[in-house]
Design an enzyme around this catalytic site. Structure first.
Site, PDB file in Angstrom:
ATOM      1  N   CYS A 125       0.842  -1.192   0.000  1.00 43.16           N
ATOM      2  CA  CYS A 125       0.000   0.000   0.000  1.00 43.16           C
ATOM      3  C   CYS A 125       0.884   1.251   0.000  1.00 43.16           C
ATOM      4  O   CYS A 125       1.961   1.281   0.614  1.00 43.16           O
ATOM      5  CB  CYS A 125      -0.952   0.071   1.169  1.00 43.16           C
ATOM      6  SG  CYS A 125      -2.311  -1.105   1.127  1.00 43.16           S
ATOM      7  N   SER A 126       0.451   2.254  -0.691  1.00 44.42           N
ATOM      8  CA  SER A 126       1.129   3.551  -0.667  1.00 44.42           C
ATOM      9  C   SER A 126       0.137   4.606  -0.219  1.00 44.42           C
ATOM     10  O   SER A 126      -1.035   4.576  -0.610  1.00 44.42           O
ATOM     11  CB  SER A 126       1.668   3.897  -2.068  1.00 44.42           C
ATOM     12  OG  SER A 126       0.635   3.846  -3.043  1.00 44.42           O
TER      13      SER A 126
END
Length: 380
Positions: free
Chosen positions: A20-21
């Protein structure tokens, strides 16, 4: 259960739970800017996602309707739209509605219909003693639990969320985000851990003007959800992150707690650390654990919370997920990776990694350069 469009493509069997970013950027002077830079920044962390979800939140984008609640609603059928619009006209005064502009993007397959409605909650007075905000929360929960093929995914004033199945740069292109301007933007590129990739389950998650983007896994989701259901919140999106948005709305808006105290509830010190604190801090932290123990967010997480005039970054108490902070003039940046910040702002005044459990707070009330960005180092 909702029947909103589910992604049909398969992106492999790998599960990368620390991916995830997340990215947030805010001009604490209140100056608005377009979605181009945040799109570049979140795209720089492309390898943290897998195309199963991307999204953005933006504040200050609807100055022509600043006092109206802006509902963004996904529809999966004409019947869902018809039923929802009848519900809105019965319970609200709808001042303007339109389809959210989009453009064709090759990677975006079978998207739901997305409309926005600008409305007031004056009719709350005829339905008991609810405040306008409580009334809106109740009606959003009604739509999201009782009307098929319909989902309210944004409901605040002068802000909005845009999200869907795809990489975040594809979602930005699809919703034409370069055409919007705001003083605060957050973004998310998703690698789902325990839930399927679908339009409603993409980040950000929202209630009223609160939004949250999240990297990690909240293993306390079950007890968090059961606690929130006592206060009328319904978690319908099959994802752990949803509880964060509702919890912060409950604690800040309804219980009037400052965000520094909320951080101590979500990511409290260990009991051994509490025992070593000065007496007043020890008493307060003990009381928070006793009263709000069911809202402790267990497991690894980094979140960026936002609401009108404020952006907050927070990690779990032992910082198992990354967060980097950058400052340049009145700009505050929060990111999973420093490289994404330096892509759009190569020369920073300051960059650092906050301690676990300590919130980083940027506010329009305290612009950077006039007053230092707040980093809470415990309850005083």
């Amino acid at each position: 259960m909702k029947n909103l469009t589910q992604v049909s493509n398969t992106f492999g069997d790998g599960k990368v739970i620390d991916a995830c970013s997340i990215f947030g950027m805010m001009d604490t002077s209140g100056k608005c800017f377009s979605g181009r830079d945040i799109t570049r920044a979140i795209a720089n962390m492309h390898d943290r996602g897998n195309g199963l979800g991307g999204g953005f939140a933006v504040y200050g984008l609807y100055p022509q309707y600043p006092d109206y609640y802006a509902f963004h609603i996904m529809y999966d059928s004409k019947e869902g739209k018809t039923c929802t619009e009848a519900f809105l006209n019965e319970h609200f005064n709808v001042h303007h509605s339109e389809e959210v502009p989009t453009r064709p993007v090759a990677a975006i397959k079978n998207p739901p219909l997305v409309w926005r409605y600008f409305l007031d909650a004056d009719k709350c007075q005829r339905e008991g003693k609810l405040s306008p905000d409580d009334y809106v929360v109740a009606k959003v929960m009604d739509i999201n639990t009782r009307i098929d093929d319909s989902y309210v995914f944004s409901s605040g004033k002068n802000m909005a969320a845009f999200k869907g199945v795809g990489y975040p740069e594809e979602i930005s292109e699809y919703f034409c985000l370069e055409n919007y301007n705001g003083y605060l933007w957050t973004a998310h590129g998703r690698f789902p851990t325990n839930t399927r990739g679908w339009w409603g389950g993409a980040h950000p998650f929202n209630i009223l003007d609160w939004t949250v983007v999240h990297n990690g896994e909240i293993s306390s989701y079950g007890i968090n959800r059961r606690y929130l259901e006592q206060f009328g919140y319904h978690c319908t999106l099959q994802t752990d992150t949803e509880v964060v948005a509702y919890a912060v709305d409950l604690l800040v808006r309804k219980h009037n707690l400052p965000i520094e105290v909320v951080a101590e509830i979500f990511a409290p010190p260990l009991w051994t650390e509490i025992a070593r604190r000065p007496p007043e801090q020890r008493e307060l932290l003990t009381a928070l654990r006793q009263v709000y123990g069911s809202l402790l967010m267990n497991g690894p997480f980094t979140i960026i919370l936002a609401h009108e005039g404020e952006m907050i970054g927070l990690t779990d108490r032992i910082r198992l997920r990354p967060l980097t902070v950058g400052e340049k003039g009145s700009m505050l940046y929060l990111s999973s990776e420093e490289s994404a910040i330096r892509l759009i702002c190569p020369e920073l005044d300051k960059a650092w990694i906050p301690m676990g459990g300590e919130p980083v707070i940027g506010s329009l009330k305290h612009p950077l350069g006039q007053e230092k960005v707040a980093v809470a180092g415990g309850v005083s």
